[in-house]
Scaffold this motif. Structure first.
Motif, PDB file in Angstrom:
ATOM      1  N   SER A 149       5.933   4.092   0.190  1.00  0.00           N
ATOM      2  CA  SER A 149       6.182   3.346   1.541  1.00  0.00           C
ATOM      3  C   SER A 149       5.425   2.352   2.001  1.00  0.00           C
ATOM      4  O   SER A 149       4.218   2.098   1.107  1.00  0.00           O
ATOM      5  N   LEU A 150       5.565   1.612   3.038  1.00  0.00           N
ATOM      6  CA  LEU A 150       4.488   0.397   3.455  1.00  0.00           C
ATOM      7  C   LEU A 150       4.165  -0.379   2.434  1.00  0.00           C
ATOM      8  O   LEU A 150       3.110  -0.845   2.385  1.00  0.00           O
ATOM      9  N   GLN A 152       4.025  -4.325   0.841  1.00  0.00           N
ATOM     10  CA  GLN A 152       3.979  -5.530   1.229  1.00  0.00           C
ATOM     11  C   GLN A 152       4.399  -6.502   0.289  1.00  0.00           C
ATOM     12  O   GLN A 152       5.158  -7.725   0.642  1.00  0.00           O
ATOM     13  N   ARG A 165       0.727  -2.118  -1.707  1.00  0.00           N
ATOM     14  CA  ARG A 165       1.134  -1.448  -0.293  1.00  0.00           C
ATOM     15  C   ARG A 165      -0.164  -1.067   0.730  1.00  0.00           C
ATOM     16  O   ARG A 165      -1.111  -1.196   0.226  1.00  0.00           O
ATOM     17  N   GLN A 166       0.186  -0.779   1.868  1.00  0.00           N
ATOM     18  CA  GLN A 166      -0.770  -0.308   2.886  1.00  0.00           C
ATOM     19  C   GLN A 166      -1.125   1.136   2.598  1.00  0.00           C
ATOM     20  O   GLN A 166      -0.266   2.179   2.674  1.00  0.00           O
ATOM     21  N   GLY A 167      -2.307   1.280   1.792  1.00  0.00           N
ATOM     22  CA  GLY A 167      -2.635   2.908   1.688  1.00  0.00           C
ATOM     23  C   GLY A 167      -3.498   3.223   2.907  1.00  0.00           C
ATOM     24  O   GLY A 167      -3.472   2.667   3.927  1.00  0.00           O
ATOM     25  N   PRO A 168      -4.054   4.503   2.860  1.00  0.00           N
ATOM     26  CA  PRO A 168      -4.443   5.075   4.202  1.00  0.00           C
ATOM     27  C   PRO A 168      -5.772   4.246   4.471  1.00  0.00           C
ATOM     28  O   PRO A 168      -6.362   4.213   5.761  1.00  0.00           O
ATOM     29  N   ASP A 169      -6.378   3.463   3.720  1.00  0.00           N
ATOM     30  CA  ASP A 169      -7.834   3.102   4.279  1.00  0.00           C
ATOM     31  C   ASP A 169      -7.728   1.215   3.748  1.00  0.00           C
ATOM     32  O   ASP A 169      -8.714   0.842   3.733  1.00  0.00           O
ATOM     33  N   GLY A 170      -6.850   0.864   3.164  1.00  0.00           N
ATOM     34  CA  GLY A 170      -6.611  -0.359   2.685  1.00  0.00           C
ATOM     35  C   GLY A 170      -5.638  -0.569   1.801  1.00  0.00           C
ATOM     36  O   GLY A 170      -4.834   0.331   1.572  1.00  0.00           O
ATOM     37  N   ARG A 171      -5.664  -1.849   1.253  1.00  0.00           N
ATOM     38  CA  ARG A 171      -4.397  -1.963   0.176  1.00  0.00           C
ATOM     39  C   ARG A 171      -4.476  -1.093  -1.074  1.00  0.00           C
ATOM     40  O   ARG A 171      -5.779  -0.902  -1.497  1.00  0.00           O
ATOM     41  N   GLU A 172      -3.227  -0.717  -1.442  1.00  0.00           N
ATOM     42  CA  GLU A 172      -3.141  -0.023  -2.659  1.00  0.00           C
ATOM     43  C   GLU A 172      -2.192  -0.706  -3.815  1.00  0.00           C
ATOM     44  O   GLU A 172      -1.420  -1.392  -3.327  1.00  0.00           O
TER      45      GLU A 172
ATOM     46  N   HIS B  95      -0.749   7.966   8.410  1.00  0.00           N
ATOM     47  CA  HIS B  95      -0.271   7.110   7.052  1.00  0.00           C
ATOM     48  C   HIS B  95       0.561   8.205   6.354  1.00  0.00           C
ATOM     49  O   HIS B  95       1.574   7.925   5.843  1.00  0.00           O
ATOM     50  N   GLN B 185      -4.721   1.281  -8.314  1.00  0.00           N
ATOM     51  CA  GLN B 185      -5.967   0.408  -8.023  1.00  0.00           C
ATOM     52  C   GLN B 185      -6.098   0.542  -6.445  1.00  0.00           C
ATOM     53  O   GLN B 185      -4.861   0.699  -5.868  1.00  0.00           O
TER      54      GLN B 185
END
Lengths: 268, 319
Positions: A149-150, A152, A165-172, B95, B185
């Motif tokens: 999900s989410l 980019q 992707r947008q993770g819970p606290d930043g990009r993943e 999230h 990552q």
């Protein structure tokens, strides 16, 4: 062999319509006709761009766009063709009004199956009208594919998709193998490109594949039975408007007054 | 059974305590019970803690999955919800909730609904309210299938207060799920200051900032006030601010005491994310910007002029 990517799109009431112009029709269940035009949905634009970037990079061989809607949505399908999607499919749901996400997802999942050979389904995170945020996820469940999900951005590296992707606290960065469903959220690098003039002209002559729900094995009764819920009514929320303007030309004076008022209101 | 579901942890987060409020209201009106379901590395701790909110029954599934994929969480939530005989499953619209809610509903044969901001029971029917059309309207919706899997928007309900009590906790073995999806990552997000969703002060910037430089000023003000920096969708699309700063319908939902909207015109989808703010301070050079319609205090001025003065004024106040 590159991927066959199917992008699920939706044409929506222009989300830029100002709140003051928004009205509800006589049924009380949907927006009034004519308050604004319709546009290709904002997250579907991002989703389409993610798919086109895979094609630019040689990772995708074919980009198909699918929508479940009335004939008016041909306009958005042509927009997708104009930025060089390869194939456009309309599942004409005229006569089945107010489809909910569970119904739409079943139709789209069947359309993906009928297309055949699809490796990656790309959907917007939510449609810019009803904001359900369900269809991409339900299509994943229906196909039995994992879902990231989410997202980019997407790249293919030796058969593995690398998804930012947008993770819970930043990009993943997520690695996954097709078949896969991704939902897309906005990012500065997936703003939909503009069409070239010659492609815009050509898109008007390209064929649109037209299917009905019946072509997908869904009769009216089966479709009706898939509904997950029902909208009883829409209403317009009340908004307070009691803004206290702090006027003056001297920034220092205005700033001091602002801080004083915030303290008086016990907000700071 | 009304089931509050989440990832567990040592404490119930504010979002989880808001779910307790929703669950209590439903349980009271429907004459049913409330249970708690946690799936995660600290599932049992949270499940025990749930007793302090008057919840008698809990299921904890200790899931330590290194892949970062959501599928193992969803499958274990489904196991737990089945064990508890859920008729309603409540998740925070965060999230996890965004990606898990509809899929959990599908696995349980139920109906999904996202972003509930209100609920009431009429003639035994549960009517959920959710914002639609970017917050320009509210829809009252009934769901047809059971369980109803509902994500609840943060800030829409009061958070329940902690009391005393014990929950009977069933600890279940996690089901292993391999989806060939791996997080390889993780970029660290913002390190300092409070999380946007929990900050008492949020300083946000939009297209009116004209470039990324303006966000440095906002960060300075936010730091002075112990707050967090936010951004509008337009500013994120321009690449001036990272997506995790985005506030609005499809970004973070914030509920601070003060929300500074700097150079933000006030599109409905942005306003949808700040409806939980106690007060909005709008700073915009356009006096007709819609943001002033929801603002408590407003300044019509170029932010480049006001912000340095505001930072000085705050420094003086704090000195």
């Amino acid at each position: 062999m590159g991927l066959h990517v199917a992008v699920l799109i939706k044409q929506v009431l222009d989300p830029e319509v100002p709140a003051a112009r928004f009205q509800i029709d006589a049924s009380g269940k949907r927006p009034a006709a004519g308050i604004a035009g319709e546009v290709l949905g904002p997250y579907e634009r991002n989703a389409l761009e993610v798919a086109l970037q895979l094609k630019d990079a040689g990772a995708a061989e074919k980009v198909s766009v699918i929508t479940a809607d009335g004939q008016e949505a041909v306009e958005s399908l042509r927009k997708a063709l104009a930025v060089r999607a390869d194939q456009a499919v309309l599942v004409d749901t005229s006569g089945h009004d107010d489809l909910d996400p569970a119904q739409t997802a079943e139709i789209l999942a069947r359309a993906v199956e009928k297309l055949g050979g699809v490796d990656l389904v790309v959907a917007g995170r939510q449609a810019g009208d009803w904001d359900h945020g369900q269809v991409g996820y339900l299509v994943a469940e229906r196909l039995g594919w994992p879902c990231v999900s989410l997202v980019q951005r997407a790249e293919l590296d030796g058969g593995v998709l690398r998804l930012t992707r947008q993770g819970p606290d930043g990009r993943e960065v997520v690695e996954a193998r097709p078949p896969l469903v991704v939902t897309v959220t906005n990012d500065e690098r997936n703003v939909l490109r503009l069409p070239r003039v010659q492609d815009l002209m050509a898109s008007r002559r390209q064929p649109i594949t037209q299917w009905s729900p019946a072509d997908l094995g869904l009769d009216a009764a089966a479709l009706a039975d898939l509904a997950g819920g029902e909208v009883l009514r829409l209403r317009i929320p009340e908004r307070e408007s009691q803004c206290e303007f702090i006027s003056g030309d001297d920034p220092a004076e205005v700033a001091a007054t602002l801080v004083r008022r915030l303290k008086e209101l016990k907000l700071l | 059974m009304i089931v509050i579901a989440g990832r567990g942890g040592q404490e119930l987060s504010r979002a989880q305590r808001e779910l307790v409020t929703v669950a209590r209201r439903l349980a009271g009106d429907l004459g049913s019970q409330v249970a708690y379901l946690a799936v995660g590395p600290e599932a049992e701790a949270a499940a025990r803690r749930a007793g302090a909110f008057g919840i008698g029954r809990a299921v904890a599934i200790e899931l330590n999955d290194a892949s970062g994929a959501v599928e193992p969480i969803i499958e274990n939530l489904a196991q737990g919800a089945r064990r508890l005989g859920a008729s309603v499953v409540l998740l925070a619209a965060d999230h996890l909730g965004v990606q898990a809610g509809p899929r959990l509903a599908a696995r349980l044969g139920g109906s999904a609904l996202n972003d509930a901001v209100d609920v009431r029971v009429e003639d035994g029917r549960v009517i959920w309210t959710r914002p639609v059309f970017g917050g320009k309207a509210l829809a009252d919706v009934v769901l047809r299938r059971s369980p109803a899997v509902v994500t609840v928007r943060s800030g829409a309900f009061e958070a329940a207060e902690e009391g005393a009590g014990e929950a009977a906790v069933d600890v279940l073995e996690a089901v292993a799920v391999d989806t060939a999806v791996r997080v390889v990552q993780r970029e660290e997000g913002r390190q300092e200051g409070p999380r946007l969703e929990e900050a008492r002060v949020v300083v946000s910037g939009g297209r009116g900032l004209g470039g990324p430089e303006g966000f440095q000023r906002l960060a300075e003000l936010a730091e002075l006030l112990g707050g967090a920096v936010g951004a509008s969708l337009a500013a994120v699309d321009e690449g001036w601010a990272p997506p995790e700063w985005q506030v609005g319908q499809t970004g973070k939902m914030v509920a601070p005491d003060v929300y500074f909207a700097v150079g933000i015109s006030g599109a409905s989808q942005h306003l949808a994310g700040i409806s939980g703010a106690k007060a909005v301070v709008a700073i915009n050079k356009n006096p007709d910007a819609p943001i002033f319609k929801v603002a408590r205090l407003g300044v019509v001025m170029e932010y480049e002029k006001l912000l340095p003065a505001l930072i000085e004024a705050v420094k003086r106040e704090l000195a």
